[in-house]
Design an enzyme around this catalytic site. Structure first.
Site, mmCIF file in Angstrom:
data_model
loop_
_atom_site.group_PDB
_atom_site.id
_atom_site.type_symbol
_atom_site.label_atom_id
_atom_site.label_comp_id
_atom_site.label_asym_id
_atom_site.label_seq_id
_atom_site.Cartn_x
_atom_site.Cartn_y
_atom_site.Cartn_z
ATOM 1 C CE LYS A 116 -2.163 2.795 2.881
ATOM 2 N NZ LYS A 116 -1.701 4.163 1.979
ATOM 3 C CD GLU A 176 13.501 0.464 9.174
ATOM 4 O OE1 GLU A 176 13.946 1.442 9.671
ATOM 5 O OE2 GLU A 176 14.009 -0.630 9.183
ATOM 6 C CB CYS A 184 13.310 8.523 8.179
ATOM 7 S SG CYS A 184 14.316 7.593 7.282
ATOM 8 C CD GLU A 233 10.553 12.545 11.266
ATOM 9 O OE1 GLU A 233 9.058 11.971 11.660
ATOM 10 O OE2 GLU A 233 11.196 11.908 10.914
HETATM 11 P P1 NAD Z 1 2.382 8.178 7.683
HETATM 12 O O1 NAD Z 1 2.442 7.253 9.176
HETATM 13 O O2 NAD Z 1 1.291 9.390 7.980
HETATM 14 O O3 NAD Z 1 1.969 7.293 6.909
HETATM 15 C C1 NAD Z 1 2.717 6.125 6.136
HETATM 16 C C2 NAD Z 1 2.011 5.278 5.500
HETATM 17 O O4 NAD Z 1 0.936 4.713 6.422
HETATM 18 C C3 NAD Z 1 1.073 5.662 4.455
HETATM 19 O O5 NAD Z 1 1.038 4.756 3.423
HETATM 20 C C4 NAD Z 1 -0.232 5.930 5.199
HETATM 21 O O6 NAD Z 1 -1.368 6.039 4.131
HETATM 22 C C5 NAD Z 1 -0.319 4.779 5.953
HETATM 23 N N1 NAD Z 1 -1.159 4.939 7.218
HETATM 24 C C6 NAD Z 1 -1.767 6.023 7.698
HETATM 25 N N2 NAD Z 1 -2.601 5.787 8.531
HETATM 26 C C7 NAD Z 1 -2.871 4.468 8.709
HETATM 27 C C8 NAD Z 1 -3.500 3.656 9.581
HETATM 28 N N3 NAD Z 1 -4.277 3.921 10.706
HETATM 29 N N4 NAD Z 1 -3.209 2.147 9.416
HETATM 30 C C9 NAD Z 1 -2.473 1.858 8.479
HETATM 31 N N5 NAD Z 1 -1.693 2.474 7.696
HETATM 32 C C10 NAD Z 1 -1.931 3.718 7.889
HETATM 33 O O7 NAD Z 1 3.872 8.767 7.545
HETATM 34 P P2 NAD Z 1 4.219 9.785 6.184
HETATM 35 O O8 NAD Z 1 3.801 11.041 6.435
HETATM 36 O O9 NAD Z 1 3.670 9.126 4.967
HETATM 37 O O10 NAD Z 1 5.747 9.645 6.185
HETATM 38 C C11 NAD Z 1 6.518 10.386 7.159
HETATM 39 C C12 NAD Z 1 7.135 9.670 8.076
HETATM 40 O O11 NAD Z 1 7.913 8.380 7.683
HETATM 41 C C13 NAD Z 1 8.129 10.416 8.827
HETATM 42 O O12 NAD Z 1 8.030 10.093 10.317
HETATM 43 C C14 NAD Z 1 9.375 9.671 8.471
HETATM 44 O O13 NAD Z 1 10.442 9.833 9.430
HETATM 45 C C15 NAD Z 1 9.142 8.088 8.125
HETATM 46 N N6 NAD Z 1 10.019 7.614 7.455
HETATM 47 C C16 NAD Z 1 10.983 6.711 8.148
HETATM 48 C C17 NAD Z 1 11.896 6.178 7.152
HETATM 49 C C18 NAD Z 1 12.913 4.988 7.892
HETATM 50 O O14 NAD Z 1 13.460 4.337 7.184
HETATM 51 N N7 NAD Z 1 13.156 4.899 9.259
HETATM 52 C C19 NAD Z 1 11.803 6.231 5.955
HETATM 53 C C20 NAD Z 1 10.792 7.083 5.312
HETATM 54 C C21 NAD Z 1 10.061 7.893 6.162
#
Ligand code: NAD
Length: 490
Positions: free
Chosen positions: A177, A252, A286, A384
């Protein structure tokens, strides 16, 4: 542009309800495409297809067979590097050269895991010495089953590759997804799978909203392994969903990584790595080294240089030639980063940036921003921001630098810069982070483990650790003595 739908069981299918996702170009805020959003029933169909594909064949293929598919995927992507990079810029906003690096890295990731899939055949049925000659034991590495994979928007194609390549190499089947903000390049992977003849159901792609498709995937009992990359609050929800029936997860999550610069560091090099550590991908990384800790004596010189360099960054739409900083991904994210900056102005000194660039009245742009001496308890220092915002604090001693760096809820990455390698190594060993860079920040290699401590997550991706994420270890122990065991024999 072609309007793709959902990729389930090797076919492009329509969702049960016709809910749509708008694809917005972040450089102007205009919609340039729309696509169908998967709902709960569609996610269920995808999981079932992945289950059948796993049971019928894919779970029993050899590593060598899977490697051929991974290489074919990489070859197919290679045919379309430029088109994919342009698509990524339109969807995410990042500068074109960065998108080109992402596509190259995604291709490299599929090739790397093709190699590990082949090696897996050689490691299979490895004998294990158990210290009792009446027994023989061997170890099997078996695919975990159906993997549900949820990814964010900051590196859309690359994050998909980090998830799919190791899972497919291991012999798992996938339901991916992508983020609702950036689904287009993931759908391109479905088209590649089609072209190379990947067996139906091995890869399923269900773009959709987090609260709906993501939620359904995280709770689906047919998913054996949940792999998530995204924010801490969503990661926590994923963990709760998986707890209900004790499902295998890897997370992650976010970071607020520190970069410690001692006064003997090479100044030119430090400026360049610090900039890369916070302004690459608009700071939406991240592992961004968003907290700069600088030795007091060096601070005035380093800050002057940083401010000058930040002001020289060329900001604009990602497809414009020479642009180094594009827009943030969405209006909502622009709003969030802007309000954190406004809040920061009340407690810390704003050295540069902090506003929309005057020449860019539309789109989600924010200037490269540097704050000096925020309070360690402030949101600016602790949270963050996920934007081009650097926070600086000074230190006097190595112990103070370490204390400041490690005082965080996160533990994803850290960097240390010094000409004294003994000191740099000592500090690297004392940093509570899963990734530490010495005299650089951000270089990422597919061979090396990626992941964090504390609230930055659970588990490691990339390298052989990434493959292990999708493997179950099984011992097969055989008794081959002709003597009875004799425990209950009178
Ligand atoms: P997010 O948590 O809002 O969304 C991530 C994914 O989760 C999306 O596909 C979203 O649709 C889905 N999602 C949202 N609510 C959900 C739920 N209730 N149940 C299941 N899935 C759900 O994060 P974002 O804004 O897309 O990304 C930014 C974040 O990602 C930052 O905190 C960043 O640090 C982190 N990130 C971490 C890494 C790593 O390797 N550690 C890499 C990239 C990004």
């Amino acid at each position: 542009m072609k309007q793709p739908t959902l990729y389930i069981d090797g076919r492009w299918v329509a969702p049960q309800d016709d809910k749509r996702i708008s694809c917005i170009d972040p450089s102007c805020g205009e919609r340039f495409a729309s696509l169908s959003a998967a709902g709960e029933a569609d996610v269920g169909r995808a999981v079932n297809a992945a289950r059948v594909a796993f049971e019928v064949d894919w779970g029993r293929t050899t590593g060598r067979q899977r490697a051929l598919y991974l290489e074919a995927l990489a070859d197919d992507l290679e045919q379309r590097v430029n088109a994919l990079a342009v698509l990524e810029v339109r969807d995410n906003g990042k500068p074109l050269p960065e998108a080109q690096c992402d596509v190259a890295d995604a291709i490299g990731c599929f090739r790397f895991y093709a190699g590990l899939a082949r090696e897996l055949d050689e490691r299979q049925d490895e004998p294990l010495e158990v210290g009792d000659a009446r027994f023989s034991c061997h170890i099997r590495h078996e695919p975990v089953g159906v993997a549900g994979q949820i990814i964010p928007w900051n590196y859309p194609l690359l994050m998909a590759a980090w998830k799919l390549a190791p899972a497919l190499a291991a012999g798992a089947t996938c339901v991916l997804k992508p983020s609702e903000l950036t689904s287009l390049s993931a759908l391109e992977l479905g088209m590649s799978a089609d072209r190379i003849g990947l067996p139906a159901g091995v890869l399923n792609i269900v773009p959709g909203f987090g609260y709906e498709a993501g939620h359904a995937l995280a709770r689906h009992p047919g998913v054996d392994k949940l792999a998530f990359t995204g924010s801490v609050p969503t990661g926590s929800k994923i963990m709760s969903a998986a707890a209900a029936d004790i499902r295998n997860i890897s997370l992650e999550l976010g970071g607020k990584s520190a970069c410690i610069v001692f006064d003997d560091a090479d100044l030119d090099a430090a400026v360049e790595w610090i900039m890369l550590g916070i302004f690459y991908n608009q700071g939406q990384v991240c592992s961004a080294t968003s907290r700069l800790l600088v030795e007091e004596r060096l601070a005035p010189r380093l800050l002057d240089r940083l401010v000058e360099a930040a002001r020289a960054i060329r900001i604009g739409p990602g497809l414009e030639s020479g642009v180094q900083l594009g827009p943030l991904v969405s209006a909502a994210h622009h709003q969030r980063v802007s309000s954190l900056i406004e809040l920061g102005k009340h407690g810390a000194a704003l050295l540069t940036g902090g506003q929309r660039p005057a020449h860019l009245p539309v789109g989600y742009f924010i200037e490269p921003t540097i704050f000096d001496e925020p309070d360690t308890g402030s949101l600016l220092w602790r949270e963050e921001i996920f934007g081009p915002v650097l926070c600086v604090k000074r230190f006097r001693t190595e112990a103070e630098a370490l204390e400041l760096a490690n005082h965080s809820l996160y533990g994803l990455a850290a960097a240390v810069m010094s000409a004294d390698l003994e000191r740099a190594t000592r500090v690297a060993n004392a940093l509570r982070a899963g990734i530490v860079w010495i005299n650089c920040s951000q270089p990422t290699f597919v061979e090396a483990p990626w992941g964090g401590l504390k609230q930055s997550g659970i588990g490691r991706e990339l390298g052989r650790w990434g493959l292990d994420n999708y493997l179950e270890v099984k011992q097969v122990t055989r008794y081959h003595s002709s003597e009875p065991w004799g425990w209950y024999t009178p």
